[in-house]
Design an enzyme around this catalytic site. Structure first.
Site, mmCIF file in Angstrom:
data_model
loop_
_atom_site.group_PDB
_atom_site.id
_atom_site.type_symbol
_atom_site.label_atom_id
_atom_site.label_comp_id
_atom_site.label_asym_id
_atom_site.label_seq_id
_atom_site.Cartn_x
_atom_site.Cartn_y
_atom_site.Cartn_z
ATOM 1 C CG ASP A 99 -2.048 0.989 1.118
ATOM 2 O OD1 ASP A 99 -2.631 1.362 2.165
ATOM 3 O OD2 ASP A 99 -2.359 1.425 -0.016
ATOM 4 C CG ASP B 193 -5.453 -0.254 -1.080
ATOM 5 O OD1 ASP B 193 -5.314 0.840 -0.500
ATOM 6 O OD2 ASP B 193 -6.542 -0.627 -1.571
ATOM 7 C CG ASN B 194 -4.628 2.050 -3.460
ATOM 8 O OD1 ASN B 194 -3.757 1.955 -2.597
ATOM 9 N ND2 ASN B 194 -5.828 2.578 -3.214
ATOM 10 C CD GLU C 125 -8.520 4.682 0.039
ATOM 11 O OE1 GLU C 125 -8.825 3.636 -0.580
ATOM 12 O OE2 GLU C 125 -7.376 5.123 0.028
HETATM 13 C C1 LIG Z 1 9.129 3.270 -1.939
HETATM 14 N N1 LIG Z 1 9.368 2.702 -0.654
HETATM 15 C C2 LIG Z 1 8.707 3.083 0.464
HETATM 16 N N2 LIG Z 1 9.174 2.629 1.652
HETATM 17 C C3 LIG Z 1 8.552 2.989 2.790
HETATM 18 N N3 LIG Z 1 7.458 3.777 2.851
HETATM 19 C C4 LIG Z 1 6.981 4.254 1.680
HETATM 20 C C5 LIG Z 1 7.553 3.925 0.445
HETATM 21 N N4 LIG Z 1 6.829 4.508 -0.531
HETATM 22 C C6 LIG Z 1 5.840 5.197 0.070
HETATM 23 N N5 LIG Z 1 5.925 5.038 1.413
HETATM 24 C C7 LIG Z 1 5.008 5.564 2.403
HETATM 25 O O1 LIG Z 1 3.765 4.886 2.185
HETATM 26 C C8 LIG Z 1 2.683 5.808 2.189
HETATM 27 C C9 LIG Z 1 2.292 6.065 0.774
HETATM 28 C C10 LIG Z 1 1.180 5.583 0.270
HETATM 29 C C11 LIG Z 1 0.843 5.836 -1.175
HETATM 30 N N6 LIG Z 1 -0.598 5.612 -1.346
HETATM 31 C C12 LIG Z 1 -1.258 6.275 -2.284
HETATM 32 O O2 LIG Z 1 -0.697 7.052 -3.047
HETATM 33 C C13 LIG Z 1 -2.737 6.100 -2.347
HETATM 34 C C14 LIG Z 1 -3.466 7.013 -3.112
HETATM 35 C C15 LIG Z 1 -4.853 6.898 -3.185
HETATM 36 C C16 LIG Z 1 -5.610 7.839 -3.998
HETATM 37 C C17 LIG Z 1 -6.603 7.383 -4.863
HETATM 38 C C18 LIG Z 1 -7.327 8.290 -5.665
HETATM 39 C C19 LIG Z 1 -7.067 9.640 -5.577
HETATM 40 F F1 LIG Z 1 -7.761 10.532 -6.339
HETATM 41 C C20 LIG Z 1 -6.081 10.107 -4.711
HETATM 42 C C21 LIG Z 1 -5.350 9.215 -3.924
HETATM 43 C C22 LIG Z 1 -5.535 5.886 -2.483
HETATM 44 C C23 LIG Z 1 -4.788 4.983 -1.723
HETATM 45 O O3 LIG Z 1 -5.396 3.988 -1.018
HETATM 46 C C24 LIG Z 1 -3.400 5.069 -1.659
HETATM 47 O O4 LIG Z 1 -2.724 4.115 -0.927
HETATM 48 C C25 LIG Z 1 3.264 7.026 2.858
HETATM 49 F F2 LIG Z 1 2.589 8.161 2.563
HETATM 50 C C26 LIG Z 1 4.677 7.047 2.295
HETATM 51 O O5 LIG Z 1 5.534 7.851 3.111
HETATM 52 MG MG LIG Z 2 -4.029 2.466 -0.464
#
Ligand SMILES: CNc1ncnc2c1ncn2[C@@H]1O[C@H](/C=C/CNC(=O)c2cc(-c3ccc(F)cc3)cc(O)c2O)[C@H](F)[C@H]1O
Ligand SMILES: [Mg+2]
Length: 214
Positions: free
Chosen positions: A141, A169-170, A199
């Site tokens: 996720d 997810d997603n 969600e």
């Molecule tokens: C790359 N390696 C990483 N290692 C550790 N933590 C990380 C890493 N990469 C990110 N993180 C960490 O994981 C999280 C990132 C979550 C990203 N999730 C989404 O973008 C996401 C977006 C939508 C969404 C859908 C429609 C819309 F119009 C707008 C948004 C819905 C969802 O359920 C999501 O999960 C955190 F923020 C970041 O620091």
């Molecule tokens: Mg998600």
């Protein structure tokens, strides 16, 4: 000074949830996201699918990629058997700090190990740092363009065994096209799409459950 959304989410948990009651923490976050501010937690609808997969797998070892504020971390950990371990990776220090407090409020600190760092750096260290052989369940996720490279990295590091489950997810919104294409066409996985909604909205989204065949 201005607060952040994760800070406001934590405040909602501390105001509306009962300490030591994980389900009340989940409920408080869902209420906050429905009534006050949308946030990218897996949410209640997809959360029920997540719950059923966790219950079915009954994992001893779980890896979560992307903690954010700890909603799915708490949701998963609340369903784990007594000696199970959940490791969750979060590389944004602010998110990690909020998630630690959400996890503490839920009283799940002894089941969850939150590691502040990047999946790409930590996946290769799982065995030496945490004594993990393989993961029974992985919940993806984090950044959507990292699902595929991190899945390949987990394969290379021998962290998946015959029967390990990946739950992503997603896969529709925002979408993970390269991951879906790989996982659905690879002879090493058997995949199943659980259709749901993004969600707290009416938009389509879903979870992809994949069994590693070894
Ligand atoms: C790359 N390696 C990483 N290692 C550790 N933590 C990380 C890493 N990469 C990110 N993180 C960490 O994981 C999280 C990132 C979550 C990203 N999730 C989404 O973008 C996401 C977006 C939508 C969404 C859908 C429609 C819309 F119009 C707008 C948004 C819905 C969802 O359920 C999501 O999960 C955190 F923020 C970041 O620091
Ligand atoms: Mg998600």
């Amino acid at each position: 000074t201005q607060t952040t959304r994760p800070q406001r989410m934590l405040a909602a948990v501390q105001k509306n949830a009962t300490r030591g009651d994980p389900r009340s923490v989940v409920k408080a976050i869902d209420q906050f996201c429905r009534q006050k501010e949308w946030a990218m937690n897996v949410g209640d609808e997809k959360g029920c699918i997540l719950d059923s997969v966790v219950t079915e797998v009954n994992p001893a070892t779980v890896l979560e990629l992307g903690t954010y504020c700890g909603y799915s971390t708490v949701r998963i950990a609340s369903l784990l058997p007594p000696d199970a371990k959940l490791i969750t990776l979060e590389f944004n220090p602010h998110n990690a700090a909020i998630a630690r407090q959400v996890i503490a409020w839920a009283g799940l600190g002894d089941k969850i190990q939150l590691v502040e760092g990047a999946s790409g750096d930590w996946i290769p260290k799982m065995k030496e740092k945490f004594g993990i052989e393989t993961f029974d369940l992985v919940f993806l996720d984090h950044w959507k363009d990292r699902y595929l490279p991190d899945t390949k990295l987990m394969e290379e590091c021998g962290l998946l065994r015959k029967g390990s489950i990946l739950l992503a997810d997603n896969v529709i919104s925002p979408g993970t096209p390269d991951y879906l294409e790989y996982i659905r066409n690879s002879p090493r996985y058997k995949s199943q799409y659980f259709r749901s909604h993004l969600e707290y909205t009416k938009a389509e989204d879903g979870l992809e459950k994949s069994v590693f065949l070894g």
